[in-house]
Design a protein around this motif. Structure first.
Motif, PDB file in Angstrom:
ATOM      1  N   ASP A  18       0.836  -1.202   0.000  1.00  0.00           N
ATOM      2  CA  ASP A  18       0.000   0.000   0.000  1.00  0.00           C
ATOM      3  C   ASP A  18       0.870   1.251   0.000  1.00  0.00           C
ATOM      4  O   ASP A  18       2.070   1.192   0.217  1.00  0.00           O
ATOM      5  N   LYS A  32       0.444   5.229   5.422  1.00  0.00           N
ATOM      6  CA  LYS A  32       1.299   6.006   6.324  1.00  0.00           C
ATOM      7  C   LYS A  32       2.527   5.260   6.818  1.00  0.00           C
ATOM      8  O   LYS A  32       3.435   5.856   7.385  1.00  0.00           O
ATOM      9  N   THR A  35      -3.100  -1.301  18.561  1.00  0.00           N
ATOM     10  CA  THR A  35      -3.791  -0.542  17.516  1.00  0.00           C
ATOM     11  C   THR A  35      -3.379   0.915  17.613  1.00  0.00           C
ATOM     12  O   THR A  35      -3.021   1.396  18.681  1.00  0.00           O
ATOM     13  N   THR A  36      -3.419   1.609  16.481  1.00  0.00           N
ATOM     14  CA  THR A  36      -3.177   3.054  16.513  1.00  0.00           C
ATOM     15  C   THR A  36      -4.448   3.785  16.078  1.00  0.00           C
ATOM     16  O   THR A  36      -4.451   4.994  15.940  1.00  0.00           O
ATOM     17  N   ARG A  37      -5.518   2.994  15.834  1.00  0.00           N
ATOM     18  CA  ARG A  37      -6.765   3.620  15.394  1.00  0.00           C
ATOM     19  C   ARG A  37      -7.647   3.915  16.590  1.00  0.00           C
ATOM     20  O   ARG A  37      -7.690   3.142  17.546  1.00  0.00           O
ATOM     21  N   GLY A  63      -7.380  -3.767  17.446  1.00  0.00           N
ATOM     22  CA  GLY A  63      -6.054  -4.381  17.381  1.00  0.00           C
ATOM     23  C   GLY A  63      -6.106  -5.896  17.307  1.00  0.00           C
ATOM     24  O   GLY A  63      -5.173  -6.569  17.714  1.00  0.00           O
ATOM     25  N   LEU A  64      -7.212  -6.435  16.794  1.00  0.00           N
ATOM     26  CA  LEU A  64      -7.309  -7.896  16.712  1.00  0.00           C
ATOM     27  C   LEU A  64      -7.084  -8.408  15.304  1.00  0.00           C
ATOM     28  O   LEU A  64      -6.737  -9.565  15.100  1.00  0.00           O
ATOM     29  N   THR A  95       3.636   0.399   2.936  1.00  0.00           N
ATOM     30  CA  THR A  95       3.956  -0.824   3.661  1.00  0.00           C
ATOM     31  C   THR A  95       3.797  -2.028   2.745  1.00  0.00           C
ATOM     32  O   THR A  95       2.938  -2.026   1.862  1.00  0.00           O
TER      33      THR A  95
HETATM   34  N1  LIG Z   1      -0.916  -1.469   6.059  1.00  0.00           N
HETATM   35  C1  LIG Z   1      -0.658  -0.813   7.200  1.00  0.00           C
HETATM   36  N2  LIG Z   1      -0.047   0.392   7.194  1.00  0.00           N
HETATM   37  C2  LIG Z   1       0.225   1.038   8.348  1.00  0.00           C
HETATM   38  N3  LIG Z   1      -0.049   0.561   9.581  1.00  0.00           N
HETATM   39  C3  LIG Z   1      -0.666  -0.631   9.653  1.00  0.00           C
HETATM   40  C4  LIG Z   1      -0.981  -1.393   8.485  1.00  0.00           C
HETATM   41  N4  LIG Z   1      -1.568  -2.552   8.883  1.00  0.00           N
HETATM   42  C5  LIG Z   1      -1.609  -2.507  10.235  1.00  0.00           C
HETATM   43  N5  LIG Z   1      -1.068  -1.380  10.697  1.00  0.00           N
HETATM   44  C6  LIG Z   1      -0.921  -0.996  12.118  1.00  0.00           C
HETATM   45  O1  LIG Z   1      -1.157  -2.127  12.927  1.00  0.00           O
HETATM   46  C7  LIG Z   1      -2.178  -1.876  13.874  1.00  0.00           C
HETATM   47  C8  LIG Z   1      -2.919  -3.139  14.198  1.00  0.00           C
HETATM   48  O2  LIG Z   1      -3.694  -3.570  13.120  1.00  0.00           O
HETATM   49  P1  LIG Z   1      -4.887  -4.564  13.371  1.00  0.00           P
HETATM   50  O3  LIG Z   1      -4.384  -5.728  14.163  1.00  0.00           O
HETATM   51  O4  LIG Z   1      -5.542  -4.870  12.094  1.00  0.00           O
HETATM   52  O5  LIG Z   1      -5.834  -3.767  14.336  1.00  0.00           O
HETATM   53  P2  LIG Z   1      -6.741  -2.477  14.014  1.00  0.00           P
HETATM   54  O6  LIG Z   1      -6.946  -2.449  12.530  1.00  0.00           O
HETATM   55  O7  LIG Z   1      -7.987  -2.725  14.778  1.00  0.00           O
HETATM   56  O8  LIG Z   1      -5.977  -1.296  14.547  1.00  0.00           O
HETATM   57  C9  LIG Z   1      -2.993  -0.776  13.235  1.00  0.00           C
HETATM   58  O9  LIG Z   1      -3.672  -0.006  14.205  1.00  0.00           O
HETATM   59  C10 LIG Z   1      -1.919   0.050  12.521  1.00  0.00           C
HETATM   60  O10 LIG Z   1      -1.270   0.904  13.407  1.00  0.00           O
END
Ligand SMILES: Nc1ncnc2c1ncn2[C@@H]1O[C@H](COP(=O)(O)OP(=O)(O)O)[C@@H](O)[C@H]1O
Ligand SMILES: [Mg+2]
Length: 408
Positions: A340, A343, A359-361, A366-367, A395
């Motif tokens: 992708d 960020k 998670t950063t959202r 974060g699952l 990424t």
């Molecule tokens: N393609 C990506 N680009 C940037 N950060 C990512 C990407 N995939 C995952 N992350 C990071 O990993 C974290 C964990 O992802 P995930 O386990 O799917 O939980 P969630 O989507 O609920 O945050 C995300 O919050 C983000 O910070």
């Protein structure tokens, strides 16, 4: 604070605590060793001086001498004259050193005491190494020269020096064993909980979904609405629900893997997915169309869905998502790279993103990635990792599966 951060904090405080314990115990032993070393030096000195005293007097019952010899016997020592010739020893192997009784100073040419020269030299070297500064004792007035008392750490002191290392290694091994058994039992507990929850969910969804299906058939019949747009959309959604329930039920049991073209499966899913997200994001699937791998479609779609959703979340505004399929003949592997222009992920988080709870959202759980990892590793015998990422650029997540194409 989310669970991943909490775990990180715990880890750091435990490490800090362990460092304090290790340093404290090492410092305290160092302190004890220094005190005992000083005491042993004094003993060697007292002993040599009493020898000197003894030589000057004729009284063999001299109490001070007897006590000094008794008290200092644990500190192996060698007394040499100013020429480096041994005068007497203490605490060494009696079979190799024969000189327990002080001798009057020798005249020139007299044979020196009887001893095993090599043993003596070796012991002296050890002593000089341990305590480079010997104790100097001046001889009584009228006699020329001086004595040098070399001494060695007593066995007790040596044991004490090594004690903290032995003790700390035993404790470390114990803690390691305890930790690994606890964490493996915790992991299997977690597995039970989430597998159980998935099964239960699938089970509970099953009944309403099949009756919804039946209701839709009835509606079609009753209103003669086979091609009605509303009914068709409703049917689509119920199908979708069925797929979700199917995924959950697959989690609970060991799913069947069947050979598929990885490209075709990914392409199908991306086609389904792309129309459901903002059209500012472009999608592309490319690479080798021939590569086959053992897949369970509901679970594998879920994997791709999680990766695509994360990629979409990482892209602010416009961007592109590319899935590239390639292979490695020699290792019989299929690579699926999800690329992708989002960020990015800092290098230090490449492994952390797969931990549950990270998670950063704002509204994230974060699952996603931890489930994805399980589905890839446990159900497809594959691997998944962050192949590369650059902040602000994008990424690449990589999945590796066993290739069936290269099997024959
Ligand atoms: N393609 C990506 N680009 C940037 N950060 C990512 C990407 N995939 C995952 N992350 C990071 O990993 C974290 C964990 O992802 P995930 O386990 O799917 O939980 P969630 O989507 O609920 O945050 C995300 O919050 C983000 O910070
Ligand atoms: Mg996610």
């Amino acid at each position: 604070m989310n669970p991943a951060q909490q775990k990180q904090r715990w880890k750091y405080s435990l490490i800090a605590f362990a460092v304090v314990i290790v340093c404290g115990s090492l410092f305290y032993t160092k302190y004890l060793v220094r005190n005992i070393t000083n005491a042993e030096r004094t003993r060697a000195q007292v002993w040599a001086m009493s020898m000197k005293q003894q030589m000057a007097s004729d009284d063999n019952d001299n109490i001070a001498y007897a006590m000094a010899v008794r008290d200092s016997s644990i500190v192996p020592s060698i007394v040499v004259d100013e020429k480096g010739e041994m005068i007497f020893t203490k605490g060494l192997d009696p079979n190799k050193t024969l000189n327990p009784i002080p001798q009057p100073p020798k005249k020139k040419g007299d044979p020196v005491a009887v001893y095993d020269l090599n043993y003596f030299k070796a012991q002296l070297a050890i002593m000089k190494d341990q305590h480079p500064e010997p104790i100097k004792i001046l001889l009584p007035l009228g006699t020329k020269g001086y004595w040098l008392v070399y001494y060695q750490d007593s066995p007790l002191l040596t044991q004490l020096k090594y004690f903290p290392y032995v003790q700390l290694s035993v404790i470390a091994i114990f803690l390691l064993m305890a930790y690994s058994s606890f964490s493996s039992s915790r992991r299997s507990e977690q597995d039970q909980v989430w597998v159980g929850l998935a099964k239960e969910t699938a089970h509970q969804l099953g009944t309403p979904i099949s009756s919804l299906m039946a209701w839709i058939e009835l509606i079609k019949d009753k209103f003669n609405a086979d091609n009605d747009q509303l009914v068709l959309e409703m049917e689509n959604d119920v199908r979708r629900l069925e797929i979700v329930a199917d995924r959950f039920s697959k989690i609970g049991s060991k799913p069947q893997l069947e050979p598929y073209s990885v490209y075709d499966v990914v392409k199908d899913f991306v086609e389904y997915f792309r129309i459901r997200v903002s059209n500012k994001i472009s999608f592309e699937v490319k690479g080798n169309k021939e590569l086959m791998a053992g897949l369970n479609i509901p679970l594998f779609d879920w994997v791709i869905e999680n990766l695509l959703k994360n990629a979409v979340n990482a892209i602010e505004g416009t961007g592109s998502i590319t899935v590239e399929i390639s292979g490695n003949k020699t290792n019989k592997q299929v690579f699926i790279d999800v690329i992708d222009t989002g960020k990015g992920i800092p290098r230090s988080k490449f492994a952390t993103v797969f931990q549950p709870g990270y998670t950063t959202r704002k509204r994230g759980w974060g699952l996603g990635l931890s489930l994805t990892k399980r589905m890839v590793e446990n159900y497809h015998n594959g691997q998944i990792f962050v192949r590369d990422s650059e902040l602000g650029k994008g990424t690449i997540f990589r999945i590796i599966l066993k290739s069936l194409t290269h099997d024959s």
